[in-house]
Design a protein around this motif. Structure first.
Motif, mmCIF file in Angstrom:
data_model
loop_
_atom_site.group_PDB
_atom_site.id
_atom_site.type_symbol
_atom_site.label_atom_id
_atom_site.label_comp_id
_atom_site.label_asym_id
_atom_site.label_seq_id
_atom_site.Cartn_x
_atom_site.Cartn_y
_atom_site.Cartn_z
ATOM 1 N N SER A 1 0.800 -1.219 0.000
ATOM 2 C CA SER A 1 0.000 0.000 0.000
ATOM 3 C C SER A 1 0.836 1.274 0.000
ATOM 4 O O SER A 1 0.288 2.356 0.017
ATOM 5 N N LYS B 1 2.939 4.300 -1.511
ATOM 6 C CA LYS B 1 2.689 4.982 -2.774
ATOM 7 C C LYS B 1 3.677 4.602 -3.862
ATOM 8 O O LYS B 1 3.322 4.543 -5.018
ATOM 9 N N LYS C 1 -2.964 -0.417 13.297
ATOM 10 C CA LYS C 1 -3.392 0.653 12.392
ATOM 11 C C LYS C 1 -3.077 0.343 10.934
ATOM 12 O O LYS C 1 -3.691 0.917 10.041
ATOM 13 N N ASN D 1 -4.797 0.539 6.009
ATOM 14 C CA ASN D 1 -4.144 1.831 5.759
ATOM 15 C C ASN D 1 -2.732 1.602 5.260
ATOM 16 O O ASN D 1 -2.137 0.555 5.500
ATOM 17 N N ASN D 2 -2.174 2.612 4.620
ATOM 18 C CA ASN D 2 -0.759 2.505 4.290
ATOM 19 C C ASN D 2 0.049 2.992 5.487
ATOM 20 O O ASN D 2 -0.495 3.518 6.455
ATOM 21 N N TYR E 1 2.004 5.482 5.973
ATOM 22 C CA TYR E 1 1.988 6.907 6.282
ATOM 23 C C TYR E 1 0.718 7.299 7.046
ATOM 24 O O TYR E 1 0.774 8.080 7.986
ATOM 25 N N GLN E 2 -0.417 6.744 6.636
ATOM 26 C CA GLN E 2 -1.664 6.999 7.358
ATOM 27 C C GLN E 2 -1.599 6.417 8.765
ATOM 28 O O GLN E 2 -2.072 7.022 9.724
ATOM 29 N N GLU F 1 0.478 8.588 11.086
ATOM 30 C CA GLU F 1 -0.199 9.829 11.475
ATOM 31 C C GLU F 1 -1.129 9.615 12.662
ATOM 32 O O GLU F 1 -1.347 10.533 13.447
ATOM 33 N N THR F 2 -1.665 8.415 12.809
ATOM 34 C CA THR F 2 -2.597 8.157 13.905
ATOM 35 C C THR F 2 -1.886 7.913 15.230
ATOM 36 O O THR F 2 -2.516 8.006 16.281
#
Length: 141
Positions: free
Chosen positions: A47, A49, A93, A97-98, A100-101, A104-105
């Motif tokens: 996932s 980019k 998490k 999600n990838n 990076y997401q 961020e959490t």
């Protein structure tokens, strides 16, 4: 603050120069420091980019291996910055999600966030360098 930025830029530039002038070092097989951290980041490998961009390209196996090595190195460096509870949260998490997401959490301390940001920036630079070498090779054909 200015000193920290200067130090960080100095380290990033040195790492970038070393990776450009000594490419075999970046291709070396990584040593497993955290046996479970590889499983944590393996879920997010597809996932990221750049992995999506590299899937559309007709890369050689060596170029795919270089991109994978860069991602694995990034995962180990980020894992080294996090404590054990943060690694566990990150593993949770990552589902859906990838990376990076998921990062961020997490509630990272400011120094952890700076290190993670530097790792991500440097990883992006290395991936861009690999992909730009690919575009140069395609242009020459």
């Amino acid at each position: 603050m200015k000193i920290n930025l200067t130090k960080r830029l100095f380290v990033l530039i040195n790492i970038l120069l070393l990776s450009l002038f000594l490419p075999r070092i970046t291709l070396a097989a990584p040593v497993q420091l955290h046996t479970n951290s590889g499983a944590i980041f393996a879920q997010a490998a597809n996932s990221v980019k750049y992995s999506a961009a590299s899937a559309d390209l007709n890369l050689t196996p060596q170029q795919r291996q270089q991109l994978q090595a860069v991602r694995q190195r990034r995962n180990k460096e980020i894992s080294a910055v996090l404590n054990s509870s943060q690694r566990a949260q990150l593993a949770q998490k990552l589902r859906g999600n990838n990376i990076y997401q998921a990062l961020e959490t997490l509630k990272l301390q400011p120094n952890q966030q700076e290190l993670v940001d530097a790792i991500v920036q440097f990883t992006n630079l290395k991936m861009k360098a690999i992909l730009s070498r690919y575009s140069l090779q395609v242009g020459q054909k």
